[in-house]
Write a protein that holds these residues in place. Structure first.
Motif, PDB file in Angstrom:
ATOM      1  N   UNK A  40       0.824  -1.207   0.000  1.00 45.40           N
ATOM      2  CA  UNK A  40       0.000   0.000   0.000  1.00 45.40           C
ATOM      3  C   UNK A  40       0.858   1.257   0.000  1.00 45.40           C
ATOM      4  N   UNK A  41       1.879   1.281   0.834  1.00 46.71           N
ATOM      5  CA  UNK A  41       2.721   2.478   0.942  1.00 46.71           C
ATOM      6  C   UNK A  41       3.429   2.754  -0.379  1.00 46.71           C
ATOM      7  N   UNK A  42       3.995   1.717  -0.995  1.00 49.64           N
ATOM      8  CA  UNK A  42       4.674   1.926  -2.272  1.00 49.64           C
ATOM      9  C   UNK A  42       3.692   2.400  -3.337  1.00 49.64           C
ATOM     10  N   UNK A  43       2.531   1.758  -3.423  1.00 46.96           N
ATOM     11  CA  UNK A  43       1.549   2.127  -4.447  1.00 46.96           C
ATOM     12  C   UNK A  43       1.159   3.592  -4.335  1.00 46.96           C
ATOM     13  N   UNK A  44       0.880   4.031  -3.115  1.00 45.91           N
ATOM     14  CA  UNK A  44       0.461   5.418  -2.902  1.00 45.91           C
ATOM     15  C   UNK A  44       1.586   6.386  -3.251  1.00 45.91           C
ATOM     16  N   UNK A  45       2.778   6.119  -2.759  1.00 42.01           N
ATOM     17  CA  UNK A  45       3.899   7.035  -3.016  1.00 42.01           C
ATOM     18  C   UNK A  45       4.254   7.079  -4.497  1.00 42.01           C
ATOM     19  N   UNK A  46       4.292   5.918  -5.141  1.00 42.45           N
ATOM     20  CA  UNK A  46       4.672   5.873  -6.553  1.00 42.45           C
ATOM     21  C   UNK A  46       3.637   6.572  -7.426  1.00 42.45           C
ATOM     22  N   UNK A  47       2.349   6.324  -7.164  1.00 41.02           N
ATOM     23  CA  UNK A  47       1.320   6.955  -7.982  1.00 41.02           C
ATOM     24  C   UNK A  47       1.269   8.463  -7.750  1.00 41.02           C
ATOM     25  N   UNK A  48       1.490   8.896  -6.525  1.00 42.26           N
ATOM     26  CA  UNK A  48       1.508  10.337  -6.257  1.00 42.26           C
ATOM     27  C   UNK A  48       2.668  11.009  -6.983  1.00 42.26           C
ATOM     28  N   UNK A  49       3.820  10.332  -7.029  1.00 45.94           N
ATOM     29  CA  UNK A  49       4.953  10.864  -7.774  1.00 45.94           C
ATOM     30  C   UNK A  49       4.623  10.938  -9.259  1.00 45.94           C
ATOM     31  N   UNK A  50       4.014   9.888  -9.782  1.00 46.15           N
ATOM     32  CA  UNK A  50       3.690   9.846 -11.211  1.00 46.15           C
ATOM     33  C   UNK A  50       2.674  10.917 -11.580  1.00 46.15           C
ATOM     34  N   UNK A  51       1.649  11.054 -10.760  1.00 48.05           N
ATOM     35  CA  UNK A  51       0.558  11.980 -11.071  1.00 48.05           C
ATOM     36  C   UNK A  51       0.851  13.419 -10.644  1.00 48.05           C
ATOM     37  N   UNK A  52       1.886  13.619  -9.828  1.00 48.21           N
ATOM     38  CA  UNK A  52       2.201  14.958  -9.348  1.00 48.21           C
ATOM     39  C   UNK A  52       1.285  15.422  -8.238  1.00 48.21           C
TER      40      UNK A  52
END
Length: 387
Positions: free
Chosen positions: A122-134
């Motif tokens: 969960x933590x990786x998914x949230x952090x990675x998607x937030x980075x991708x989406x800005x």
């Protein structure tokens, strides 16, 4: 044909893999108490997924872009979305995903019990998607809590809670896109990096000669986040659980090429698919084997069952190379998961970072690996110790 009471009894003693294996050994297609046809065999699921003329994906009263659309409408939105999910578009974000993965893995405690689903996935998914989406960092804890709430509501089959959770997520998205929907917003114009983000670009997109409206943007971002965050967490749980129970695979995975590691991950997910099913509605009468489905029939493509079909894959045989062509983890056809490449790369990057930082992943002593309850697949808890 199984009734609901029979299905519930099987769920009580088996996970979804065992349930679908038992179903498939007795039936090719079943019809549940709700009158929905469930396709269990690989050949039938594949045929239905590829037949857009006979099977409609427009199954929800809610807007679902692109995979809840049919025909030319689907094609237009799909073409728009594919631009953001191509290899060329995703490649510049690989260093960000690697940084997120490395930082997360370095923070994980060694020698202590952690839950791979929530503490890693969960933590990786949230952090990675937030980075991708800005998306701003302050959204991350909100999204982590949302993933947990959504999984809990799904497990309990609490329809009121699910509706509330869905509404909560739409509000999160609206709060993020609001500055970019207002051309004169000081918050948006002040930060050029935000103006260049995926979210900002999406808010400037046009479809059919007009700007995307708020409902369309929310639907696309809900698919990229609401659908992907929980799915990524479940995938990580399944992969880590497999590695914990197959320690000899650790070194092999650590030394594998990117393509080999991606194939191994796909094969692990085939055997233990966290994506249970997709829905379709027949546009016309359809014949599948000895079954006659009328026009308007509600159909479930059971991916878990199809991906474990002994006629195609043998009985629990692990073979990433031989099984790759028939693997349906991300679907097949024009409605295949648009984010397949993004998810594949993110999973590979995370698992590689994890294997670079640990020598062993072992099941926590005296603790059970807990399965998700239907309609979810995979695990709710994967207690492991990293060393």
């Amino acid at each position: 044909m199984f009734g609901d009471s029979k299905i519930k009894a099987l769920y009580a003693e088996d996970d979804q893999r065992s349930l679908t294996d038992k179903r498939r050994q007795q039936h090719d297609i079943i019809k549940n108490e709700a009158g929905e046809w469930v396709l269990l065999r690989h050949a039938d699921v594949k045929a239905a997924a590829l037949d857009d003329d006979a099977f409609s994906s427009h199954v929800s009263r809610f807007l679902q872009i692109p995979n809840g659309l049919d025909g030319a409408e689907h094609d237009q939105y799909r073409a728009l979305i594919n631009r953001y999910l191509s290899q060329e578009a995703i490649t510049p974000y690989v260093p960000l995903f690697q940084q997120v993965a490395t930082e997360l893995v370095s923070e994980l405690p060694k020698g202590e019990v952690i839950n791979a689903v929530t503490d890693i996935g969960t933590v990786f998914a949230v952090r990675a998607q937030c980075q991708w989406l800005g998306w701003p960092a302050e959204v991350e804890p909100i999204l982590v809590q949302w993933v947990n709430d959504n999984h809990q509501a799904s497990r309990l089959k609490d329809h009121a809670k699910l509706a509330a959770v869905a509404q909560d997520f739409n509000e999160i998205i609206r709060s993020v896109i609001a500055p970019f929907r207002d051309t004169y917003s000081a918050a948006a114009s002040h930060n050029k990096a935000n103006q260049d983000s995926i979210t900002a670009q999406l808010c400037r997109e046009q479809i059919k000669g007009r700007p995307l409206n708020e409902a369309e943007i929310v639907s696309i971002l809900r698919n990229w986040t609401g659908g992907d965050l929980g799915s990524m967490a479940l995938c990580v749980g399944v992969v880590v659980a497999y590695l914990a129970h197959h320690p000899k695979q650790l070194q092999h995975c650590a030394n594998a090429s990117d393509a080999e590691l991606e194939a191994i991950i796909d094969e692990i997910l085939r055997l233990d698919n966290p994506f249970p099913s997709n829905r379709r509605i027949t546009k016309c009468p359809v014949t599948l084997g000895e079954h006659q489905l009328p026009k308007g029939a509600k159909v479930h493509l059971d991916w878990i069952s199809a991906n474990r079909d002994e006629a195609v894959f043998g009985k629990d045989i692990f073979d990433p190379v031989r099984h790759a062509a028939d693997n349906l983890v991300y679907g097949i056809g024009w409605h295949v998961c648009p984010g397949r490449l993004l998810a594949t790369w993110q999973l590979r990057i995370l698992i590689r970072a994890l294997l670079a930082h640990v020598e062993a992943i072992t099941p926590a002593p005296n603790e059970l690996f807990e399965r998700q309850l239907p309609p979810l697949g995979g695990y709710s808890r994967v207690p492991v110790v990293l060393s």
